[in-house]
Write a protein that holds these residues in place. Sequence first.
Motif, PDB file in Angstrom:
ATOM      1  N   HIS A 208     -26.169  -7.752   4.682  1.00  0.00           N
ATOM      2  CA  HIS A 208     -25.624  -8.810   3.821  1.00  0.00           C
ATOM      3  C   HIS A 208     -26.695  -9.101   2.769  1.00  0.00           C
ATOM      4  N   TYR A 320     -16.433 -10.220  13.650  1.00  0.00           N
ATOM      5  CA  TYR A 320     -15.855 -10.390  12.316  1.00  0.00           C
ATOM      6  C   TYR A 320     -15.351 -11.830  12.172  1.00  0.00           C
ATOM      7  N   LEU A 322     -15.833 -15.414   9.197  1.00  0.00           N
ATOM      8  CA  LEU A 322     -16.564 -15.973   8.047  1.00  0.00           C
ATOM      9  C   LEU A 322     -17.726 -16.844   8.484  1.00  0.00           C
ATOM     10  N   TYR A 325     -20.454 -14.421   8.812  1.00  0.00           N
ATOM     11  CA  TYR A 325     -20.891 -13.907   7.508  1.00  0.00           C
ATOM     12  C   TYR A 325     -21.808 -14.895   6.784  1.00  0.00           C
ATOM     13  N   MET A 328     -25.237 -14.069   8.268  1.00  0.00           N
ATOM     14  CA  MET A 328     -25.482 -12.675   8.646  1.00  0.00           C
ATOM     15  C   MET A 328     -26.577 -12.034   7.798  1.00  0.00           C
ATOM     16  N   LEU A 341     -15.777  -4.845   4.961  1.00  0.00           N
ATOM     17  CA  LEU A 341     -16.728  -5.864   5.386  1.00  0.00           C
ATOM     18  C   LEU A 341     -17.505  -6.411   4.202  1.00  0.00           C
ATOM     19  N   ALA A 345     -17.265 -10.318   3.534  1.00  0.00           N
ATOM     20  CA  ALA A 345     -18.499 -11.026   3.887  1.00  0.00           C
ATOM     21  C   ALA A 345     -19.154 -11.687   2.683  1.00  0.00           C
ATOM     22  N   THR A 346     -18.930 -11.155   1.483  1.00  0.00           N
ATOM     23  CA  THR A 346     -19.560 -11.707   0.281  1.00  0.00           C
ATOM     24  C   THR A 346     -18.567 -12.508  -0.570  1.00  0.00           C
ATOM     25  N   VAL A 350     -16.388 -17.785   1.746  1.00  0.00           N
ATOM     26  CA  VAL A 350     -17.227 -17.924   2.932  1.00  0.00           C
ATOM     27  C   VAL A 350     -18.089 -19.179   2.824  1.00  0.00           C
TER      28      VAL A 350
END
Length: 387
Positions: A208, A320, A322, A325, A328, A341, A345-346, A350
């Motif tokens: 990440h 998995y 948010l 994330y 992470m 992902l 994730a970005t 989030v």
Amino acid sequence: MFVNFRRIRKCQCVQLITTCLVLSLMMVCWEQLDNSVVSHVKSYSYRYLVNRYTFINKSFTIPREEAQSFSNFLYLLDHPNKCKGQDVLLLLFVKTSPENTERRKAIRSTWGNETYIRNTLGVTVKVVFVLGAPMTKPEQLLWNKRAGLGLQGELLREDLLNGDLIQQDFVDSFHNLTLKLIMQFHWAHIRCPHADFIMTADDDIFVHMPNLVHYLQDMARKGVMDFWIGHVHRGAPPIRSKDSKYYVPFEMYQWSSYPDYTAGAGYVVSRDVADKIYQATLTLNASIYIDDVFMGICANAMGVSPQEHVYFSGEGKAPYHLCIYDQMMTSHGHIEDIYHLWKVATHPQVKQRTSGLAGRLYCTAVKLALLCQPYHFNTYPCKAAFL
């Protein structure tokens, strides 16, 4: 009273057979459990009661001329000006194999995209892929069509297009991972000594990058030294089972415990630690082929200890969600899902959904459910739910 002796004998026979099966199963399981328990007890006893890793340092120390044989390989692909004239926050080495073209492509398109990092995060991160030469041994005849000049030719074309492959002429194999580790720290020392941080990662890992960059920027502002973070293995015993990929014979390593080390899937060190590891490789025997263990031996020889970061995964894949994330750093075991992902994730949502008191309370509850399971290991520990 009438007694059915035939039925009694039948029941006794069934009980006898069942008992024998259960005892046999217990003996097989106990043998495996016993080996694991005994090895870990011996390991922790050595680490906490004896703790004489100075013996290991002395045993692994060899003349510089001999140690040079582990780094004296020719570069088949190199980029000596990769970092020249730039302020580099992070030099990131991705350990890869020649045939893993699609993995490298995916990383360049997602978390390892230097242009995205520079334009979106405002820092310079240099990502290079380190590898050995394609396998060409006689016992690997089925590889010959792709593993010889054909595959090397593909690597040359890939490097001409992307300019990010660093390759030496040792055979790329599991048992040469330590050579790949040495190559990374030697290349960093010569080609990019001014990078604030050095990271090494597998090519099936997810990083990440926004979270990592913000964290390292904060560490850089604080001027941290002796910085080595990752998923820490403490008091790990050598595996003596010949069936294991990680088997280490007694002749190679005779002690009951390894020095503390971080999982090789992904870890970060500061510039001063990278230089210390480089210096250690100049005098230590690198015949042990588990690279993260050798990293621990080098660091121990230089008086550096790893620090646990709860959001660096070990050999496991993070859940998995948010709420995961949001903090992470790394997650291991991502190949087909890396594009998806990276997207989720970005996503800005989030941070929006995990911020504020309500968001933090919600995520604490979610992470308690996801991380505090008895079968959940090698990713993030339960205590990550409270951070």
